[in-house]
Every structure is written in C-alpha cells, then in structure tokens.
Design a protein around this motif. Structure first.
Motif, PDB file in Angstrom:
ATOM      1  N   ASP A  42       0.831  -1.192   0.000  1.00  0.00           N
ATOM      2  CA  ASP A  42       0.000   0.000   0.000  1.00  0.00           C
ATOM      3  C   ASP A  42       0.872   1.251   0.000  1.00  0.00           C
ATOM      4  O   ASP A  42       2.102   1.166  -0.097  1.00  0.00           O
ATOM      5  CB  ASP A  42      -0.948   0.001   1.214  1.00  0.00           C
ATOM      6  N   ALA A  43       0.211   2.397   0.139  1.00  0.00           N
ATOM      7  CA  ALA A  43       0.934   3.671   0.079  1.00  0.00           C
ATOM      8  C   ALA A  43       1.871   3.855   1.260  1.00  0.00           C
ATOM      9  O   ALA A  43       2.960   4.416   1.119  1.00  0.00           O
ATOM     10  CB  ALA A  43      -0.068   4.828   0.015  1.00  0.00           C
ATOM     11  N   ASP A  44       1.461   3.390   2.449  1.00  0.00           N
ATOM     12  CA  ASP A  44       2.326   3.520   3.619  1.00  0.00           C
ATOM     13  C   ASP A  44       3.612   2.725   3.445  1.00  0.00           C
ATOM     14  O   ASP A  44       4.706   3.210   3.738  1.00  0.00           O
ATOM     15  CB  ASP A  44       1.586   3.043   4.876  1.00  0.00           C
ATOM     16  N   GLN A 100       9.787 -11.143  -0.225  1.00  0.00           N
ATOM     17  CA  GLN A 100       9.155 -12.253   0.479  1.00  0.00           C
ATOM     18  C   GLN A 100       8.304 -11.805   1.655  1.00  0.00           C
ATOM     19  O   GLN A 100       7.725 -12.637   2.352  1.00  0.00           O
ATOM     20  CB  GLN A 100      10.222 -13.237   0.961  1.00  0.00           C
ATOM     21  N   ARG A 101       8.246 -10.497   1.892  1.00  0.00           N
ATOM     22  CA  ARG A 101       7.511  -9.945   3.026  1.00  0.00           C
ATOM     23  C   ARG A 101       7.930 -10.652   4.307  1.00  0.00           C
ATOM     24  O   ARG A 101       7.090 -11.161   5.070  1.00  0.00           O
ATOM     25  CB  ARG A 101       5.994 -10.028   2.791  1.00  0.00           C
ATOM     26  N   SER A 102       9.233 -10.663   4.542  1.00  0.00           N
ATOM     27  CA  SER A 102       9.811 -11.396   5.653  1.00  0.00           C
ATOM     28  C   SER A 102      10.166 -10.448   6.793  1.00  0.00           C
ATOM     29  O   SER A 102      11.071  -9.613   6.653  1.00  0.00           O
ATOM     30  CB  SER A 102      11.071 -12.133   5.178  1.00  0.00           C
ATOM     31  N   PRO A 103       9.503 -10.561   7.948  1.00  0.00           N
ATOM     32  CA  PRO A 103       9.881  -9.731   9.100  1.00  0.00           C
ATOM     33  C   PRO A 103      11.299 -10.020   9.586  1.00  0.00           C
ATOM     34  O   PRO A 103      11.994  -9.117  10.052  1.00  0.00           O
ATOM     35  CB  PRO A 103       8.844 -10.113  10.159  1.00  0.00           C
ATOM     36  N   LYS A 104      11.744 -11.274   9.473  1.00  0.00           N
ATOM     37  CA  LYS A 104      13.098 -11.618   9.914  1.00  0.00           C
ATOM     38  C   LYS A 104      14.144 -10.879   9.083  1.00  0.00           C
ATOM     39  O   LYS A 104      15.120 -10.343   9.623  1.00  0.00           O
ATOM     40  CB  LYS A 104      13.311 -13.129   9.816  1.00  0.00           C
ATOM     41  N   SER A 178      13.389   1.221   8.667  1.00  0.00           N
ATOM     42  CA  SER A 178      13.296  -0.229   8.491  1.00  0.00           C
ATOM     43  C   SER A 178      12.601  -0.872   9.686  1.00  0.00           C
ATOM     44  O   SER A 178      11.918  -1.896   9.530  1.00  0.00           O
ATOM     45  CB  SER A 178      14.686  -0.837   8.298  1.00  0.00           C
ATOM     46  N   GLN A 179      12.744  -0.282  10.867  1.00  0.00           N
ATOM     47  CA  GLN A 179      11.982  -0.780  12.011  1.00  0.00           C
ATOM     48  C   GLN A 179      10.486  -0.542  11.802  1.00  0.00           C
ATOM     49  O   GLN A 179       9.656  -1.385  12.169  1.00  0.00           O
ATOM     50  CB  GLN A 179      12.444  -0.104  13.302  1.00  0.00           C
ATOM     51  N   ASP A 180      10.155   0.586  11.213  1.00  0.00           N
ATOM     52  CA  ASP A 180       8.756   0.868  10.875  1.00  0.00           C
ATOM     53  C   ASP A 180       8.231  -0.167   9.887  1.00  0.00           C
ATOM     54  O   ASP A 180       7.106  -0.668  10.027  1.00  0.00           O
ATOM     55  CB  ASP A 180       8.654   2.277  10.299  1.00  0.00           C
ATOM     56  N   PHE A 181       9.037  -0.495   8.882  1.00  0.00           N
ATOM     57  CA  PHE A 181       8.622  -1.500   7.906  1.00  0.00           C
ATOM     58  C   PHE A 181       8.491  -2.871   8.561  1.00  0.00           C
ATOM     59  O   PHE A 181       7.580  -3.648   8.234  1.00  0.00           O
ATOM     60  CB  PHE A 181       9.643  -1.559   6.761  1.00  0.00           C
ATOM     61  N   TYR A 182       9.386  -3.178   9.487  1.00  0.00           N
ATOM     62  CA  TYR A 182       9.291  -4.446  10.227  1.00  0.00           C
ATOM     63  C   TYR A 182       7.959  -4.533  10.976  1.00  0.00           C
ATOM     64  O   TYR A 182       7.291  -5.581  10.953  1.00  0.00           O
ATOM     65  CB  TYR A 182      10.458  -4.551  11.205  1.00  0.00           C
ATOM     66  N   LEU A 185       5.106  -5.211   8.584  1.00  0.00           N
ATOM     67  CA  LEU A 185       5.054  -6.621   8.192  1.00  0.00           C
ATOM     68  C   LEU A 185       4.495  -7.488   9.313  1.00  0.00           C
ATOM     69  O   LEU A 185       3.700  -8.400   9.076  1.00  0.00           O
ATOM     70  CB  LEU A 185       6.450  -7.111   7.797  1.00  0.00           C
ATOM     71  N   ARG A 186       4.904  -7.202  10.538  1.00  0.00           N
ATOM     72  CA  ARG A 186       4.418  -7.988  11.669  1.00  0.00           C
ATOM     73  C   ARG A 186       2.911  -7.815  11.862  1.00  0.00           C
ATOM     74  O   ARG A 186       2.176  -8.794  12.043  1.00  0.00           O
ATOM     75  CB  ARG A 186       5.150  -7.568  12.942  1.00  0.00           C
TER      76      ARG A 186
END
Length: 228
Positions: A42-44, A100-104, A178-182, A185-186
């Motif tokens: 999405d946009a975010d 892969q939309r991987s939180p790890k 990147s923490q925001d993106f994590y 994803l979570r």
C-alpha cells in the motif's frame, strides 16, 4: 462527459448496472505499487520502502566511492573490499524483506544498519579524540591499515570525516524506517475477530492470532490474556 452519461442512460438497465459495477470494482482493487522494482502492499509501505531504499543507496554509493579512493591510495583491494560486504548483505536482506515480506529479513536489515552506523560513529569519535590531542598522524592511523605520512595524514582524516558523517546519518535513517517496515510486516501477519457475549453476562472477547503461528491469543475486556 455528457455524451457518455446520455449513452449509458440509453442502454438497457442491466448493461448500465454492469458498467457501474465494473467501475466500483476498479475503485476497490488497489493499484500495484513498486519501489525500485519491488512490489509493496500500500501507500504507507511505499513511503517506508522508498525512504529506506534511498538512504541505503546513498550510504552504499558513499562506501563504494570510499573504496575506490582507498584502492588508488593503498592498492590493497582485498582489505577495502571487505568494507563493502556489510552494505551488500544489507541490500540483500532489504530486498528479501520486501519481496518475500519477511519480518526476519527486515529485522536483520535494521540491526545491520544500526551496527554499520555505530561502527563508523565509534571510529569517528576515536579520530576526533586524536585530533583534539593534536595528533593528526595517529588519527590517520586509526583509519587506514598502513599509517600514511605526515603530508597525507590530513587529507586522509578530512576524507574520512566527509564520508563518515553522511554514512552515519543515512544508516541511522534507514534503521529507523526499516523498524517501521518491520512493524508493518508484523502487523500484517496478524488477524483478529471479536466475540461478544454480553447477553450471557460474560465479557466481550477479542481473539488475535498470527498467520501460520502456533496458536491464538485471547484477550477479554477484563484484561485477562490467555493462549488458546
């Protein structure tokens, strides 16, 4: 346009409704977004990935430029090439996190960005202390594997400061977003539902569980938290 409205009004009702339904469906279906060729949800996410990507490209280009400069000065390719290993791993981890939309993978990128930025910050602090003591050659020796001569020391220190300042800022900026993106994803991996039991005199219950997770977590309005 007016001519289109007149045409739709002249069509049979079924055809007109089909056209309206197709427009509604197009409005409901989100458009595909891609940042650096990587699809996002999405946009975010697009804004977050764009910020992380731009900062990653920025500090990577600075480190590549630093590698080229030191390569011509020292002719020690293997030593300075090792300084590009972490940026390469960060790019790989970031790409994996988005594809892969991987939180790890997103967390690995976050931790790696923090470590890269802090490493440059520590070395910069050591160099600054040497400069405060008036020892430019010692400051240059903390930067290069082989200590440069008195004439080259000042240029070595100046170049390191010019490169390290932006690298530190860009690394920490990438780590923050990147923490925001994590977290995005979570949260995207969690599903929930509400179970209202007020008619029986019991509290309302919210059930939250992670996709492909080991179980569900139940939280009622009284604050009790238990695994199902």
């Amino acid at each position: 346009p007016d001519w289109l409205k007149q045409l739709l009004s002249s069509l049979p009702s079924g055809v007109a409704m089909a056209g309206e339904e197709s427009e509604d469906l197009e409005a409901l279906v989100p458009s595909t977004r891609a940042i650096f060729g990587l699809k996002v949800a999405d946009a975010d996410e697009a804004r977050t990935v764009s910020r992380v990507g731009m900062s990653t490209v920025g500090f990577s280009l600075l480190l590549v430029l630093d590698f080229v400069v030191h390569l011509f000065r020292d002719s020690n390719a293997m030593h300075w090439l090792s300084h590009l290993v972490i940026p390469a791993l960060l790019i790989a981890a970031g790409s994996t996190a988005v594809i892969q939309r991987s939180p790890k993978a997103a967390w690995i990128f976050h931790v790696g960005s923090v470590l890269l930025g802090l490493t440059h910050a520590v070395v910069l602090a050591i160099v600054a202390l040497s400069l405060l003591n008036g020892d430019t050659e010692a400051a240059a020796c903390n930067i290069r594997k082989h200590c440069p001569g008195p004439k080259a020391a000042l240029g070595t220190v100046a170049w390191f400061v010019v490169v390290s300042g932006p690298v530190i800022i860009l690394c920490l900026y990438a780590a923050f977003h990147s923490q925001d993106f994590y977290m995005q994803l979570r949260l995207g991996r969690f599903l929930g539902r509400a179970d209202h039991r007020s008619n029986n005199g019991e509290a309302s219950v919210a059930v939250v569980f992670e996709q492909d997770g080991p179980g569900e977590r139940c939280v009622d309005s009284s604050g009790d938290d238990r695994n199902l």
